[in-house]
Design an enzyme around this catalytic site. Sequence first.
Site, short mmCIF file in Angstrom:
data_model
loop_
_atom_site.label_atom_id
_atom_site.label_comp_id
_atom_site.label_asym_id
_atom_site.label_seq_id
_atom_site.Cartn_x
_atom_site.Cartn_y
_atom_site.Cartn_z
CG ASP A 1 -39.55 -19.31 28.34
OD1 ASP A 1 -39.60 -20.05 27.34
OD2 ASP A 1 -39.59 -18.08 28.27
CG ASP B 1 -31.87 -20.47 14.64
OD1 ASP B 1 -32.57 -20.20 15.65
OD2 ASP B 1 -31.33 -21.57 14.47
N GLY B 2 -34.45 -18.00 15.17
CA GLY B 2 -35.89 -18.12 15.28
C GLY B 2 -36.38 -19.56 15.39
NE ARG C 1 -36.35 -20.03 21.38
CZ ARG C 1 -35.82 -21.10 21.88
NH1 ARG C 1 -35.64 -22.14 21.12
NH2 ARG C 1 -35.50 -21.14 23.14
CG ASP D 1 -36.96 -12.82 29.69
OD1 ASP D 1 -36.23 -12.67 30.67
OD2 ASP D 1 -36.70 -13.59 28.75
CG ASN D 2 -37.74 -16.90 30.84
OD1 ASN D 2 -38.26 -16.58 29.78
ND2 ASN D 2 -36.50 -17.31 30.93
P1 AMP Z 1 -35.19 -17.60 26.63
O1 AMP Z 1 -33.81 -17.66 27.19
O2 AMP Z 1 -35.59 -18.82 25.85
O3 AMP Z 1 -36.21 -17.19 27.61
O4 AMP Z 1 -35.14 -16.44 25.51
C1 AMP Z 1 -34.72 -15.15 25.77
C2 AMP Z 1 -34.88 -14.31 24.54
O5 AMP Z 1 -34.08 -14.81 23.46
C3 AMP Z 1 -36.30 -14.23 23.99
O6 AMP Z 1 -36.48 -12.94 23.47
C4 AMP Z 1 -36.29 -15.27 22.92
O7 AMP Z 1 -37.28 -15.02 21.95
C5 AMP Z 1 -34.90 -15.09 22.34
N1 AMP Z 1 -34.41 -16.31 21.69
C6 AMP Z 1 -34.04 -17.46 22.28
N2 AMP Z 1 -33.65 -18.36 21.36
C7 AMP Z 1 -33.78 -17.79 20.15
C8 AMP Z 1 -33.54 -18.21 18.80
N3 AMP Z 1 -33.08 -19.42 18.51
N4 AMP Z 1 -33.80 -17.33 17.83
C9 AMP Z 1 -34.26 -16.09 18.09
N5 AMP Z 1 -34.51 -15.64 19.33
C10 AMP Z 1 -34.27 -16.46 20.35
MG MG Z 2 -38.06 -16.80 27.64
#
Ligand code: AMP
Ligand code: MG
Length: 504
Positions: A270, A133-134, A101, A260-261
Amino acid sequence: MDGAGQSQSGGDPGFAFDNSYQRLPDRFFERLAPTPVKDPQLIKVNEALAEMLGLDVAALTSKAGVAMLSGNQVPEGAEPIAMAYAGHQFGGFVPQLGDGRAILLGEVVGRDGLRWDIQLKGSGPTRFSRMGDGRAALGPVLREYIVSEAMAALGIPTTRSLAAVMTGEYVFRDGPLPGAVLTRVARGHIRVGTFQYFAARSDVEGLRLLADHVIDRFYPELKSAERPYMALFEQISARQAALVASWLLIGFIHGVMNTDNMSIAGETIDYGPCAFMDAFDPATVFSSIDQHGRYAYGSQPSIAQWNLARLGETLLPLINTDEDAAVADATAVLEKFPTFFSEVYFSGLKRKIGLLQDDENDGALVTQLLGLMRAAGADFTMTFRRLCDAVAEDADLSELHEMFAPGNPEGLTAWLDAWRARGAHEALDVMKRREMMLATNPLYIPRNHLIEAAIKAAETNGDLTKFETLVEVLSRPFEEQPGMDLYTKPPLPEEVVSATFCGT
Ligand code: AMP
Ligand code: MG
């Protein structure tokens, strides 16, 4: 919602893009434009940051600028991509995550001479979106804006927030929520998980290209090192150790330290379920998705080292062609982490209590204080701030005693006596030490209950005044600001926010 007044002037904000990551092979990313949104409305532009990036603020806040900040228009020179990466999430390996996203528009060299990524977060689905949903909801966007900018003002390496816009669309989480897009600025968006992506595919050529790119961009001094990839691992480890130490020194809990963070550039990245601690307790966890306390405040150093071990594994083929030798080399680097961390952490703690000179009992002195704070449930930030005033000979210690009242008052008195006696051996005089402490111990931090109140007002009736005030107060965290006493206070019992939610 009232957007902040949009300027009528058009024009080009003047992003001077020079995109080095896009010159890497196609398997590093997906090329795609952001998905347009219905009705973009500006929430905020960070003028100081815009100027640092050489942008025209009036053009950035114009209709054309807001179209760029919402993903409706791709600025000249941008080469939008979603970056590929993998990662360990809560200890389990996921071979493909990636920007699900977010879209990297490109890189700009700022007035500071540094290269900065410009990324839209919440900009629509990509190949990496999986079930998502991105998009991003308004609340998490405001939270990231507030906390990342507060961290920058506290002097902690962090990604920045250039702008936030409303999309005029709803996103659906537990229910419908207003959608928003954040423009994030970072020294880089390469993560430990980016290395893991290529390692998981046994793509040694990809790993080498990535490592060389990282050296060029973030660690150019290593190019001439005898063993550049070993040196790279060591420098990344040192930066990460210093970063986590700086988090502990201001009571910050990242909340989701998945690989990944973790940024290869050593920035905090993040801001999902992050929070600042009020009452001191190393076991504090806020994140609603961290059920086992993996990422508790006091666990952050060991988790950082664990994440670095995962990075080290990916670098083995670059470190040495003999696998056993590579493991031995990487392990030797990894074992330096506790020393890297402790040096920054203990010298930082000492600084917080106004000590610069060396004394073999200083470690015990700071540890005793933390023990008393924990027993009393004393507010982390205010304890250190009150100590700044307690340094004076004739200081009124009643407020400090009040803060520690439920715990061990005799313990505090004994500690204060020992601390003052130790302070007498410092070279700096009392007033200079007080000044140093006031510049080290913030008065204002982004307390969770204040963030929640700002988000709630924005979500429920489009009122951005609390958000605006909070951002303003936190931009000068060490300086007492008249009328802003409320922003220094820990939450009342009914205001305590015990859980934060991931920004998805
Ligand atoms: P995060 O927990 O925010 O570090 O995200 C972990 C993974 O989930 C990453 O690959 C993000 O791009 C993906 N991600 C988080 N929220 C969304 C969302 N609403 N739509 C698509 N991908 C998401
Ligand atoms: Mg992340």
